[in-house]
Design a protein around this motif. Structure first.
Motif, PDB file in Angstrom:
ATOM      1  N   ASP A 139     -24.881  19.322   5.819  1.00 28.47           N
ATOM      2  CA  ASP A 139     -23.855  18.541   6.491  1.00 28.47           C
ATOM      3  C   ASP A 139     -23.784  18.989   7.953  1.00 28.47           C
ATOM      4  OD1 ASP A 139     -21.221  16.809   6.171  1.00 28.47           O
ATOM      5  OD2 ASP A 139     -20.682  18.596   7.343  1.00 28.47           O
ATOM      6  N   PRO A 140     -23.632  18.067   8.911  1.00 34.47           N
ATOM      7  CA  PRO A 140     -23.644  18.448  10.325  1.00 34.47           C
ATOM      8  C   PRO A 140     -22.590  19.487  10.693  1.00 34.47           C
ATOM      9  CG  PRO A 140     -23.872  16.074  10.110  1.00 34.47           C
ATOM     10  CD  PRO A 140     -23.576  16.594   8.735  1.00 34.47           C
ATOM     11  N   THR A 141     -21.449  19.490  10.002  1.00 39.52           N
ATOM     12  CA  THR A 141     -20.370  20.426  10.305  1.00 39.52           C
ATOM     13  C   THR A 141     -20.329  21.598   9.338  1.00 39.52           C
ATOM     14  OG1 THR A 141     -19.030  18.621  11.199  1.00 39.52           O
ATOM     15  CG2 THR A 141     -17.873  20.660  10.612  1.00 39.52           C
ATOM     16  N   LEU A 142     -20.523  21.331   8.056  1.00 38.39           N
ATOM     17  CA  LEU A 142     -20.341  22.336   7.015  1.00 38.39           C
ATOM     18  C   LEU A 142     -21.618  23.086   6.659  1.00 38.39           C
ATOM     19  CD1 LEU A 142     -18.031  20.190   4.720  1.00 38.39           C
ATOM     20  CD2 LEU A 142     -17.335  22.065   6.216  1.00 38.39           C
ATOM     21  N   GLY A 143     -22.743  22.674   7.243  1.00 37.11           N
ATOM     22  CA  GLY A 143     -23.993  23.384   6.999  1.00 37.11           C
ATOM     23  C   GLY A 143     -24.582  23.091   5.634  1.00 37.11           C
ATOM     24  N   LEU A 144     -25.214  24.116   5.043  1.00 37.51           N
ATOM     25  CA  LEU A 144     -25.861  23.922   3.749  1.00 37.51           C
ATOM     26  C   LEU A 144     -25.664  25.153   2.881  1.00 37.51           C
ATOM     27  CD1 LEU A 144     -28.578  25.840   3.881  1.00 37.51           C
ATOM     28  CD2 LEU A 144     -29.561  23.901   5.070  1.00 37.51           C
ATOM     29  N   GLY A 145     -26.013  25.005   1.599  1.00 40.49           N
ATOM     30  CA  GLY A 145     -26.030  26.154   0.710  1.00 40.49           C
ATOM     31  C   GLY A 145     -25.205  25.967  -0.543  1.00 40.49           C
ATOM     32  N   LEU A 146     -25.374  26.916  -1.440  1.00 40.49           N
ATOM     33  CA  LEU A 146     -24.636  26.918  -2.698  1.00 40.49           C
ATOM     34  C   LEU A 146     -23.219  27.446  -2.491  1.00 40.49           C
ATOM     35  CD1 LEU A 146     -25.302  26.470  -5.846  1.00 40.49           C
ATOM     36  CD2 LEU A 146     -25.382  28.957  -5.923  1.00 40.49           C
ATOM     37  N   VAL A 147     -23.104  28.640  -1.929  1.00 40.09           N
ATOM     38  CA  VAL A 147     -21.794  29.266  -1.713  1.00 40.09           C
ATOM     39  C   VAL A 147     -21.799  29.991  -0.374  1.00 40.09           C
ATOM     40  CG1 VAL A 147     -20.163  31.012  -2.517  1.00 40.09           C
ATOM     41  CG2 VAL A 147     -21.327  29.559  -4.179  1.00 40.09           C
ATOM     42  N   ASN A 148     -20.747  29.766   0.415  1.00 39.94           N
ATOM     43  CA  ASN A 148     -20.561  30.414   1.699  1.00 39.94           C
ATOM     44  C   ASN A 148     -19.122  30.936   1.719  1.00 39.94           C
ATOM     45  OD1 ASN A 148     -19.736  30.653   4.557  1.00 39.94           O
ATOM     46  ND2 ASN A 148     -21.730  29.759   5.036  1.00 39.94           N
ATOM     47  N   ILE A 149     -18.934  32.278   1.662  1.00 42.29           N
ATOM     48  CA  ILE A 149     -17.585  32.831   1.577  1.00 42.29           C
ATOM     49  C   ILE A 149     -17.417  34.021   2.513  1.00 42.29           C
ATOM     50  CG2 ILE A 149     -16.990  32.027  -0.734  1.00 42.29           C
ATOM     51  CD1 ILE A 149     -17.901  34.667  -1.861  1.00 42.29           C
ATOM     52  N   SER A 150     -16.156  34.273   2.881  1.00 43.14           N
ATOM     53  CA  SER A 150     -15.831  35.391   3.763  1.00 43.14           C
ATOM     54  C   SER A 150     -14.430  35.903   3.438  1.00 43.14           C
ATOM     55  CB  SER A 150     -15.907  34.947   5.232  1.00 43.14           C
ATOM     56  OG  SER A 150     -14.968  33.923   5.497  1.00 43.14           O
ATOM     57  N   SER A 151     -14.041  36.966   4.127  1.00 47.63           N
ATOM     58  CA  SER A 151     -12.709  37.569   4.017  1.00 47.63           C
ATOM     59  C   SER A 151     -12.404  38.116   2.635  1.00 47.63           C
ATOM     60  CB  SER A 151     -11.627  36.564   4.446  1.00 47.63           C
ATOM     61  OG  SER A 151     -11.713  36.318   5.823  1.00 47.63           O
ATOM     62  N   GLY A 152     -13.326  38.885   2.122  1.00 49.37           N
ATOM     63  CA  GLY A 152     -13.080  39.606   0.882  1.00 49.37           C
ATOM     64  C   GLY A 152     -13.518  38.842  -0.345  1.00 49.37           C
ATOM     65  N   ILE A 153     -14.320  39.515  -1.200  1.00 43.97           N
ATOM     66  CA  ILE A 153     -14.821  38.846  -2.399  1.00 43.97           C
ATOM     67  C   ILE A 153     -14.470  39.600  -3.673  1.00 43.97           C
ATOM     68  CG2 ILE A 153     -16.728  37.724  -1.175  1.00 43.97           C
ATOM     69  CD1 ILE A 153     -18.591  39.907  -2.367  1.00 43.97           C
ATOM     70  N   GLY A 154     -13.769  40.733  -3.560  1.00 48.19           N
ATOM     71  CA  GLY A 154     -13.517  41.523  -4.766  1.00 48.19           C
ATOM     72  C   GLY A 154     -14.845  41.891  -5.402  1.00 48.19           C
ATOM     73  N   HIS A 155     -15.048  41.445  -6.651  1.00 50.71           N
ATOM     74  CA  HIS A 155     -16.357  41.574  -7.294  1.00 50.71           C
ATOM     75  C   HIS A 155     -16.822  40.169  -7.666  1.00 50.71           C
ATOM     76  CE1 HIS A 155     -19.713  43.328  -9.421  1.00 50.71           C
ATOM     77  NE2 HIS A 155     -19.432  42.550 -10.451  1.00 50.71           N
TER      78      HIS A 155
END
Length: 351
Positions: A139-155
């Protein structure tokens, strides 16, 4: 499911010989003995038998009826969002997007011709299991990929995951960084642990242009530590695996990227097979203030032998290989490597 257990691998990293490409470099003392790796039964058997190839695991398919895959509205992720399961969707912009969701889970998901599957901020203890994205588009704004996360993931847990990109729909050329799995962020909130096992990621591209084409297979920032095992990355604009932090990799195949591994600190890995990558098999990122050591128990080079197995950048880095399986004319170290960097091999087998 492949069972795992923690065992010390019989020590291969002893009695090393120094093999270099270019000017002769005096050997240095190898790093102190490394801690045991958490290895799968597949890896232990392969190493014990004198492994000469990577073994692709069986990846469990999503348990969902896929004959009907309608377009779906984006799911806005919040603290009250229930688990997402047994969905087939096609042609959408992004499936899940939001923040502040403890323990969110996705399982048995199929997407076709979709943009990113999920973007999230502060999603601790995320679980992603049996998710398959094919014909995936940027997507032109959201990019690509399965999962994109930040700011803490725990486990976070990623198990039995597939992302196959549409080569006609790459990310636009820009200053963002994307990947099939991207654990991003560089501030005090960006930390946690993860497991990625049973994966197949292919065709992760950014269009040519003035910006560096920063799309990886898996990318982890230094606050995130964990394991990457039993899978492959094929064809990415940048690194197949771009790994910072305390990360252990085993039973992976990496090919068709700029570099198979880009490693930013001292790390210890199990079995890695490198196909043909365009710049180097492994880039070791160093620091002028310290010598870093990358240890790999079994390294298999099955691609173009003219591409250097190893290039050290920005500081002195030692690549220490327990068992190397490679062609007799494999170039081991790029001539432009940082001064004093070495490739040390305990046992070499010609393939």
């Amino acid at each position: 499911m492949i069972k795992t257990l923690s065992l010390a691998i019989p020590p291969l990293l002893v009695g090393a010989a120094v093999i270099s490409h270019g000017p002769s470099i005096a050997p240095t003392t190898p790093a102190s003995p490394t801690a045991p790796l958490t290895m799968t039964m597949v890896d232990l058997a392969s190493i014990a038998a004198g492994a000469t190839t990577f073994r692709m695991p069986s990846i469990a398919k999503p348990a969902v009826a896929s004959s009907s895959c309608p377009a779906r509205s984006t799911i806005r992720l919040t603290a009250s969002t229930p688990p997402l399961k047994s969905i087939c969707a096609s042609g959408g912009k992004i499936l899940v997007n939001g923040s502040n969701a403890q323990g969110f889970a996705m399982s048995d998901i199929v997407t076709r011709g979709y943009g990113p599957v999920m973007r999230g901020v502060n999603v601790p203890d995320l679980r992603v299991e049996r998710v398959s994205a094919t014909g995936a588009r940027a997507d032109p704004t959201l990019g690509l990929g399965l999962v994109n996360i930040s700011s803490g993931i725990g486990h976070a847990v990623f198990r039995d995951v597939v992302w196959i990109g549409d080569t006609k729909a790459p990310a636009i050329n820009g200053d963002d960084a994307w990947g099939a799995i991207t654990l991003k962020g560089k501030n005090a909130k960006d930390f946690g642990t993860f497991e990625i096992t049973g994966f197949d990621f292919q065709n992760l591209f950014m269009a040519p242009g003035s910006h560096y084409r920063n799309v990886d297979g898996i990318s982890t920032e230094k606050g995130f530590s964990g394991t990457i095992s039993n899978g492959r990355v094929m064809n990415a604009s940048d690194a197949c695996l771009d790994i910072k932090g305390d990360v252990k990799v085993t039973n992976v195949y990496l090919s068709g990227c700029r570099e198979g591994l880009k490693i930013w600190q001292s790390q210890h890995h199990g079995l890695v097979e490198l196909g043909s990558n365009s710049f180097a098999g492994i880039i070791g990122k160093g620091s002028p203030s310290e010598t870093r050591t990358i240890e790999i128990e079994v390294l298999i080079a099955s691609g173009n032998p003219d591409i250097p197995l190893f290039v050290a950048e920005e500081g002195k880095v030692i690549l220490h290989i327990g068992r190397l399986v490679a062609k007799s004319n494999q170039v081991l170290k790029g001539s432009g490597s940082y001064s004093g960097s070495q490739v040390i091999v305990d046992q070499r087998i010609t393939n």
